[in-house]
Design a protein around this motif. Structure first.
Motif, PDB file in Angstrom:
ATOM      1  N   PRO A  59       0.830  -1.212   0.000  1.00 39.93           N
ATOM      2  CA  PRO A  59       0.000   0.000   0.000  1.00 39.93           C
ATOM      3  C   PRO A  59       0.863   1.259   0.000  1.00 39.93           C
ATOM      4  CG  PRO A  59      -0.809  -1.582   1.610  1.00 39.93           C
ATOM      5  CD  PRO A  59       0.510  -2.112   1.129  1.00 39.93           C
ATOM      6  N   LEU A  60       0.292   2.349  -0.446  1.00 33.40           N
ATOM      7  CA  LEU A  60       0.984   3.626  -0.448  1.00 33.40           C
ATOM      8  C   LEU A  60       1.189   4.121   0.975  1.00 33.40           C
ATOM      9  CD1 LEU A  60      -1.005   5.438  -3.285  1.00 33.40           C
ATOM     10  CD2 LEU A  60       1.121   4.151  -3.489  1.00 33.40           C
ATOM     11  N   SER A  61       2.246   4.855   1.153  1.00 27.53           N
ATOM     12  CA  SER A  61       2.481   5.492   2.455  1.00 27.53           C
ATOM     13  C   SER A  61       1.538   6.688   2.595  1.00 27.53           C
ATOM     14  CB  SER A  61       3.924   5.965   2.543  1.00 27.53           C
ATOM     15  OG  SER A  61       4.146   7.007   1.604  1.00 27.53           O
ATOM     16  N   GLU A  62       1.521   7.270   3.778  1.00 23.71           N
ATOM     17  CA  GLU A  62       0.685   8.458   3.993  1.00 23.71           C
ATOM     18  C   GLU A  62       1.145   9.601   3.094  1.00 23.71           C
ATOM     19  OE1 GLU A  62      -1.339  10.812   7.765  1.00 23.71           O
ATOM     20  OE2 GLU A  62       0.224   9.305   8.094  1.00 23.71           O
ATOM     21  N   GLN A  63       2.474   9.690   2.879  1.00 24.75           N
ATOM     22  CA  GLN A  63       2.992  10.722   1.987  1.00 24.75           C
ATOM     23  C   GLN A  63       2.561  10.476   0.542  1.00 24.75           C
ATOM     24  OE1 GLN A  63       4.801   8.994   4.196  1.00 24.75           O
ATOM     25  NE2 GLN A  63       5.096  10.598   5.756  1.00 24.75           N
TER      26      GLN A  63
ATOM     27  N   ALA B 278      -6.477  15.847   1.336  1.00 24.90           N
ATOM     28  CA  ALA B 278      -6.042  14.505   1.707  1.00 24.90           C
ATOM     29  C   ALA B 278      -6.521  14.078   3.077  1.00 24.90           C
ATOM     30  CB  ALA B 278      -4.511  14.433   1.665  1.00 24.90           C
ATOM     31  N   GLU B 279      -7.169  14.950   3.803  1.00 22.55           N
ATOM     32  CA  GLU B 279      -7.531  14.672   5.186  1.00 22.55           C
ATOM     33  C   GLU B 279      -8.404  13.421   5.303  1.00 22.55           C
ATOM     34  OE1 GLU B 279      -9.699  16.912   8.984  1.00 22.55           O
ATOM     35  OE2 GLU B 279      -9.436  17.938   7.059  1.00 22.55           O
ATOM     36  N   GLY B 280      -7.958  12.478   6.116  1.00 31.49           N
ATOM     37  CA  GLY B 280      -8.744  11.274   6.403  1.00 31.49           C
ATOM     38  C   GLY B 280      -8.653  10.193   5.349  1.00 31.49           C
ATOM     39  N   ILE B 281      -8.062  10.486   4.186  1.00 28.99           N
ATOM     40  CA  ILE B 281      -8.048   9.518   3.097  1.00 28.99           C
ATOM     41  C   ILE B 281      -7.185   8.295   3.443  1.00 28.99           C
ATOM     42  CG2 ILE B 281      -7.426   9.094   0.694  1.00 28.99           C
ATOM     43  CD1 ILE B 281      -9.830  10.799   0.885  1.00 28.99           C
ATOM     44  N   TYR B 282      -6.003   8.540   3.986  1.00 27.58           N
ATOM     45  CA  TYR B 282      -5.102   7.422   4.288  1.00 27.58           C
ATOM     46  C   TYR B 282      -5.720   6.500   5.339  1.00 27.58           C
ATOM     47  CZ  TYR B 282      -1.034   4.768   5.783  1.00 27.58           C
ATOM     48  OH  TYR B 282      -0.189   3.743   6.096  1.00 27.58           O
TER      49      TYR B 282
ATOM     50  N   PHE C  31      -6.363   1.899  -5.425  1.00 27.26           N
ATOM     51  CA  PHE C  31      -7.703   1.966  -6.007  1.00 27.26           C
ATOM     52  C   PHE C  31      -8.676   2.614  -5.020  1.00 27.26           C
ATOM     53  CE2 PHE C  31     -11.936   0.002  -6.494  1.00 27.26           C
ATOM     54  CZ  PHE C  31     -12.271   0.524  -7.726  1.00 27.26           C
ATOM     55  N   PHE C  32      -8.593   2.210  -3.757  1.00 24.79           N
ATOM     56  CA  PHE C  32      -9.466   2.802  -2.761  1.00 24.79           C
ATOM     57  C   PHE C  32      -9.219   4.302  -2.645  1.00 24.79           C
ATOM     58  CE2 PHE C  32      -9.649  -1.396  -0.095  1.00 24.79           C
ATOM     59  CZ  PHE C  32     -10.219  -2.036  -1.176  1.00 24.79           C
ATOM     60  N   VAL C  33      -7.933   4.683  -2.680  1.00 26.56           N
ATOM     61  CA  VAL C  33      -7.587   6.097  -2.602  1.00 26.56           C
ATOM     62  C   VAL C  33      -8.199   6.852  -3.773  1.00 26.56           C
ATOM     63  CG1 VAL C  33      -5.704   7.765  -2.707  1.00 26.56           C
ATOM     64  CG2 VAL C  33      -5.470   5.708  -1.304  1.00 26.56           C
ATOM     65  N   THR C  34      -8.036   6.306  -4.963  1.00 25.67           N
ATOM     66  CA  THR C  34      -8.559   6.959  -6.166  1.00 25.67           C
ATOM     67  C   THR C  34     -10.071   7.147  -6.080  1.00 25.67           C
ATOM     68  OG1 THR C  34      -6.795   5.987  -7.498  1.00 25.67           O
ATOM     69  CG2 THR C  34      -8.729   6.783  -8.671  1.00 25.67           C
ATOM     70  N   GLU C  35     -10.767   6.077  -5.655  1.00 23.31           N
ATOM     71  CA  GLU C  35     -12.224   6.174  -5.556  1.00 23.31           C
ATOM     72  C   GLU C  35     -12.636   7.184  -4.493  1.00 23.31           C
ATOM     73  OE1 GLU C  35     -14.427   4.658  -7.683  1.00 23.31           O
ATOM     74  OE2 GLU C  35     -12.498   4.313  -8.659  1.00 23.31           O
ATOM     75  N   ALA C  36     -11.918   7.200  -3.386  1.00 25.98           N
ATOM     76  CA  ALA C  36     -12.247   8.158  -2.328  1.00 25.98           C
ATOM     77  C   ALA C  36     -12.042   9.597  -2.800  1.00 25.98           C
ATOM     78  CB  ALA C  36     -11.398   7.871  -1.089  1.00 25.98           C
ATOM     79  N   LEU C  37     -10.982   9.828  -3.569  1.00 27.06           N
ATOM     80  CA  LEU C  37     -10.710  11.171  -4.074  1.00 27.06           C
ATOM     81  C   LEU C  37     -11.742  11.600  -5.106  1.00 27.06           C
ATOM     82  CD1 LEU C  37      -6.819  10.987  -4.411  1.00 27.06           C
ATOM     83  CD2 LEU C  37      -8.128  12.312  -2.728  1.00 27.06           C
ATOM     84  N   ARG C  38     -12.290  10.624  -5.827  1.00 27.25           N
ATOM     85  CA  ARG C  38     -13.299  10.957  -6.843  1.00 27.25           C
ATOM     86  C   ARG C  38     -14.665  11.212  -6.226  1.00 27.25           C
ATOM     87  NH1 ARG C  38     -11.564   6.394 -11.331  1.00 27.25           N
ATOM     88  NH2 ARG C  38     -10.415   7.789 -12.707  1.00 27.25           N
ATOM     89  N   ALA C  39     -14.884  10.703  -5.023  1.00 24.44           N
ATOM     90  CA  ALA C  39     -16.207  10.798  -4.400  1.00 24.44           C
ATOM     91  C   ALA C  39     -16.470  12.209  -3.876  1.00 24.44           C
ATOM     92  CB  ALA C  39     -16.309   9.784  -3.267  1.00 24.44           C
ATOM     93  N   ASP C  40     -17.717  12.534  -3.723  1.00 22.34           N
ATOM     94  CA  ASP C  40     -18.109  13.785  -3.069  1.00 22.34           C
ATOM     95  C   ASP C  40     -18.162  13.524  -1.573  1.00 22.34           C
ATOM     96  OD1 ASP C  40     -18.357  15.136  -5.428  1.00 22.34           O
ATOM     97  OD2 ASP C  40     -20.486  14.658  -5.672  1.00 22.34           O
ATOM     98  N   GLY C  41     -17.122  13.868  -0.901  1.00 20.82           N
ATOM     99  CA  GLY C  41     -17.034  13.532   0.509  1.00 20.82           C
ATOM    100  C   GLY C  41     -16.384  12.164   0.674  1.00 20.82           C
ATOM    101  N   LEU C  42     -15.994  11.831   1.881  1.00 23.92           N
ATOM    102  CA  LEU C  42     -15.275  10.597   2.145  1.00 23.92           C
ATOM    103  C   LEU C  42     -16.254   9.454   2.402  1.00 23.92           C
ATOM    104  CD1 LEU C  42     -12.426   9.410   2.530  1.00 23.92           C
ATOM    105  CD2 LEU C  42     -12.681   9.871   4.967  1.00 23.92           C
ATOM    106  N   PRO C  43     -16.305   8.434   1.548  1.00 22.40           N
ATOM    107  CA  PRO C  43     -17.260   7.334   1.747  1.00 22.40           C
ATOM    108  C   PRO C  43     -16.778   6.396   2.843  1.00 22.40           C
ATOM    109  CG  PRO C  43     -15.875   6.872  -0.127  1.00 22.40           C
ATOM    110  CD  PRO C  43     -15.480   8.235   0.354  1.00 22.40           C
ATOM    111  N   ALA C  44     -17.718   5.665   3.435  1.00 17.28           N
ATOM    112  CA  ALA C  44     -17.345   4.687   4.460  1.00 17.28           C
ATOM    113  C   ALA C  44     -16.583   3.530   3.842  1.00 17.28           C
ATOM    114  CB  ALA C  44     -18.595   4.174   5.169  1.00 17.28           C
TER     115      ALA C  44
END
Length: 863
Positions: free
Chosen positions: A180-184, A197-201, A209-222
């Protein structure tokens, strides 16, 4: 976020792959294993590698999450880029090995470097795994890099892919495990996407893939599922319909099917592509990631999913060009039992004809689950098809259950001939399961039922089966008598299959008795079986040639036949037979003193589920005796299981190795006493006058003081030992290539011979035996014996210390000397000294060779 975003924290992985490709470009091909969890970026990494190459030829194929994978699906994916002769061979029945050879030849003849990408091997069918094994063992001959991607968190120790990966040549393999990617790294992706980036990591764990989908979403999904579904829900109904249709088809859906089923407007297609969920190559549509497809598919209401499956099925039926496995998939999704039954039967027949027996068994099982309306004769035939495929693939309990179901149907119909055929098959299956009593009973019933009917092939089978059982239990005369009757009848009615079977039985009975006319009969049986494509009988010929040669200590001939057999099995899912020969190969290695390889092979079989009892007994006996001799734990449990299975089989060839193991255990530990299996098996060996079993058993019971039986009728080297002619026995064991037995002979000699025996036993790593012998020799007054290796070094065959074993594991994990030094908090100079000692003890010249040896000996890489 679009596809142009650069890869994050993947430089080292790319360098490893590029380095392997550079080596391949100079004529020494490589295999690269790219693994990691779903969404970790395996496809993105390989895509980046390919995009960096200017003129390399790329062959790309993937495995699909179909109900039953299409045999050689990845090869069909890349068919358009293959030469015409190779394309013409695809789909031809029974030509898999020629197809593999043609693929290799095309790689050899290619003017430049080829990149072969096989994706998602955790879903691979058995035929694709055979292709991987075939190419990986020969990859160093061609200018090619074979990239294999898979989810390592979805393959357990018993997953077929795990076994394939374990057999790959270590010196030609590059392993790339993506983390997995580091926090940086997550923060950098967020910066590139112009998102916070807040809360994404914390929410994604760094999965790209999860990071990409989270960044594409409107707000942070569960969850990522929520992110995907939220994005899909925002689409207009026409776009959502396209996404829903694409979701029910693993991997990709052809543009033509989309057009026929939905006829979407160009604007809707563009909107679906712009959503970031779907992509296209102009010919087909696919979700950007399998996790996204699964999320949309699982969210579909059942009635809608069934309707979509039915529409796709209708279109595939109309065009008539789809693989049977796809038709089964959509028929099942549509809930159309009639279609599932129809296509599963056809797909099963197709898979069986291509040698994909695992897939065939699975498909016949699927058909059976939808066979409620089948007429009884057709249902019985389906049960028999399922049984045969399970028999070939080491699923014996299922094979027996299916034959019993067929027997019930034939009896209800009053079809005596079919009943007799089924009884013969049940005899065979129960024997394979190590249940002699049941096997004998069914064999007798088959003969009695068919003998009053006009002579035909069913009766010839019953006769040959009776011969086979006599051969397996060591009744040579009876085997020959029944077998010759079967040969005569098979010749008169023109049954090549029964003729091959019966020749094998009679030939093996004679060969085991060391009669010169035996082996030529087996070889004639093999010729007939190969000519007619009788896979089961080809396998039996190899098995009997191998096992009898090993029992006769013709080790060179045995190894030649093992190599032939494994080449034959490489193109077919004949697990029952390849496992059986592997068990005998472990015994060969054990008798030749190649104990590390023997232990590895035997342990694989012992730890595998579903291995037939007759195979398991052999592997258990080898592993138990190795642990006894080395003083390793776990021997007792292995012996007890082997004893239970061997007693149930009732056959001398199963009982004798187990009885000898118990006798050896009693010799090493005088307080344990002699198990009853030892004298019982000796009595059976005396009855059969089997020289091989008789010799070893008599040797041990004399050593234990149970009897003073003489050398008459015993195998020559044991006869010499029993007669006290230790020097001649030792010389003969040396000529035969059996170092442990030579050491036992020397132990009966003078002091010089005994010291030589101890040195030989120490070389073999027989720690428990060395300890036992030292104590006996000291009691006998022999002085000046060396202390022997420390316990820490005698526990492993190379004599490595605990620290050296630790460093070897780290070295095998790819760490440099400096990295090892930091890990162990030692100076780099100290690590250098340790590695020099490791290379010396392993008798290798490089770190790479040491890592290869570590893998072969079972030393795991350290994290």
């Amino acid at each position: 976020m679009d596809d142009t975003v650069e890869l994050i924290e993947r430089d080292q992985a790319l360098q490893l792959l590029q380095g392997a490709l550079d080596v391949a470009g100079h004529g020494s091909g490589r295999t690269a294993l790219v693994c990691g969890e779903a969404g970790i970026g395996k496809t993105s990494l390989v895509t980046q590698l390919v995009s960096m190459q200017g003129d390399a030829r790329v062959l790309w194929g993937g495995c699909e999450a179909l109900f039953s994978p299409r045999p050689l699906g990845p090869l069909y994916d890349m068919a358009g880029a293959l030469g015409a002769p190779l394309r013409a061979m695809l789909g031809i029945e029974g030509r898999r090995i020629e197809l593999f050879a043609a693929f290799l030849a095309e790689l050899q003849e290619a003017p430049g470097t080829t990149i072969i990408v096989l994706e998602d091997l955790h879903w691979a069918d058995a035929a694709t795994l055979d292709l991987v094994k075939f190419l990986a063992r020969r990859i160093q001959r061609v200018r090619a890099l074979m990239v294999l991607s898979y989810r390592d968190d979805e393959i357990g120790d018993r997953h077929p892919l795990k076994l394939v990966l374990g057999d790959l040549p270590a010196d030609a393999v590059v392993r790339v495990r993506l983390l997995p990617l580091s926090e940086q790294g997550v923060a950098e992706l967020a910066r590139q996407s112009s998102r916070p980036a807040e809360g994404i990591y914390a929410a994604t764990g760094g999965n790209p893939f999860f990071v990409t989908e989270a960044l594409r979403a409107d707000g942070l999904p569960a969850t990522v599922r929520d992110a995907v579904l939220a994005r899909a829900a925002r689409q207009p109904p026409e776009v959502r319909a396209l996404l829903d249709l694409a979701a029910i088809v693993p991997a990709r859906i052809e543009a033509g099917i989309v057009e026929t089923v939905l006829a979407p407007a160009p604007a809707d297609i563009n909107a679906a592509l712009a959503s970031g969920l779907l992509r296209t190559d102009g010919r087909a549509y696919a979700f950007r990631h399998e996790l996204a497809r699964i999320a949309v598919e699982e969210a579909l209401p059942t009635p809608l999913a069934a309707t979509l499956h039915a529409r796709v099925l209708a279109e595939l039926e109309r065009c008539g060009c789809a693989a049977m496995s796809r038709l089964v998939h959509h028929a099942s999704g549509a809930g159309d039992s009639d279609a599932v039954l129809k296509y599963a039967l056809q797909a099963g027949d197709q898979a069986a004809s291509h040698g994909a027996h695992c897939e065939a068994a699975k498909l016949y099982g699927t058909a059976l689950a939808h066979a409620d309306g089948m007429l009884p004769p057709a249902l019985a035939e389906l049960q028999e098809k399922l049984s045969f495929q399970c028999y070939l693939t080491d699923q014996n309990e299922t094979a027996i259950a299916a034959r019993l179901a067929a027997l019930s149907i034939w009896r209800e119909l009053g079809d005596v001939r079919q009943e007799g055929r089924t009884l013969r098959w049940l005899s065979r299956l129960y024997w394979f399961g190590g249940q002699k009593v049941e096997a004998e009973a069914y064999a007798t019933d088959a003969v009695q039922l068919l003998q009053d009917l006009p002579e035909d092939e069913a009766y010839a089978w019953a006769l040959s089966n009776r011969s086979q059982l006599y051969m397996l239990s060591g009744h040579t005369d009876e085997s020959v008598d029944w077998g010759m009757r079967a040969i005569d009848l098979a010749t008169r009615i023109g049954s090549a299959e029964v003729l091959s079977h019966a020749l094998n039985n009679v030939g093996t009975a004679l060969y085991s008795a060391e009669r010169p006319d035996g082996r030529p009969m087996i070889e004639r049986s093999l010729e007939i079986a190969l000519e007619h494509g009788f896979e089961e009988h080809v396998s039996r010929c190899y098995v009997n040639l191998v096992s009898t040669a090993i029992k006769n200590r013709e080790y060179g001939d045995a190894q030649t036949r093992i190599d032939e057999a494994m080449r034959y099995f490489a193109a077919r899912d004949l697990d029952s037979w390849s496992n059986y020969i592997s068990a005998w190969q472990a015994r060969l290695l054990f008798e030749q003193g190649r104990w590390d390889d023997a232990a590895q092979g035997a342990a694989r079989l012992v730890n595998s589920q579903g291995v037939a009892a007759v195979t398991r007994i052999c592997a258990l006996a080898v592993l138990a005796r190795l642990r006894l001799r080395r003083g390793d734990p776990g021997a007792e449990a292995l012996l007890e299981e082997a004893s239970t299975l061997a007693r149930k089989s009732g056959e001398l060839q199963r009982l004798a190795p187990v009885a000898c193991a118990f006798a050896e255990a009693a010799w090493l530990d005088e307080e344990r006493g002699v198990d009853g299996i030892v004298p019982q098996t000796l009595e059976l060996a005396e009855q059969r006058q089997d020289a091989h079993s008789l010799g070893e058993l008599r040797y041990w019971v004399r050593k234990l003081g149970i009897t003073e039986a003489g050398p008459e009728g015993a195998e020559e080297p044991y006869a010499l030992m029993i007669a006290g002619r230790w020097r001649e026995a030792a010389a003969l064991w040396e000529r035969l290539g059996c170092p442990y037995d030579r050491a036992l002979a020397l132990l009966d000699g003078d002091e010089a011979a005994q010291r030589e025996a101890l040195a030989l036993l120490e070389t073999l790593g027989a720690s428990a035996v060395v300890k036992h012998c030292r104590e006996r020799l000291r009691e006998a007054g022999v002085r000046g014996l060396a202390r022997g290796p420390r316990a820490t070094t005698s526990a492993n065959p190379a004599g490595l210390t605990v620290r050296e074993l630790q460093i070897l594991g780290l070295l095998a994990g790819g760490l440099t000397n400096a990295e090892i030094a930091r890990r162990l908090v030692r100076s780099e100079k100290t690590v250098d000294h340790h590695i020099s000692a490791i290379l010396r003890k392993l008798d290798v010249r490089s770190r790479g060779e040491a890592a290869s040896v570590a893998g072969r000996l079972g030393f795991l890489a350290q994290d």
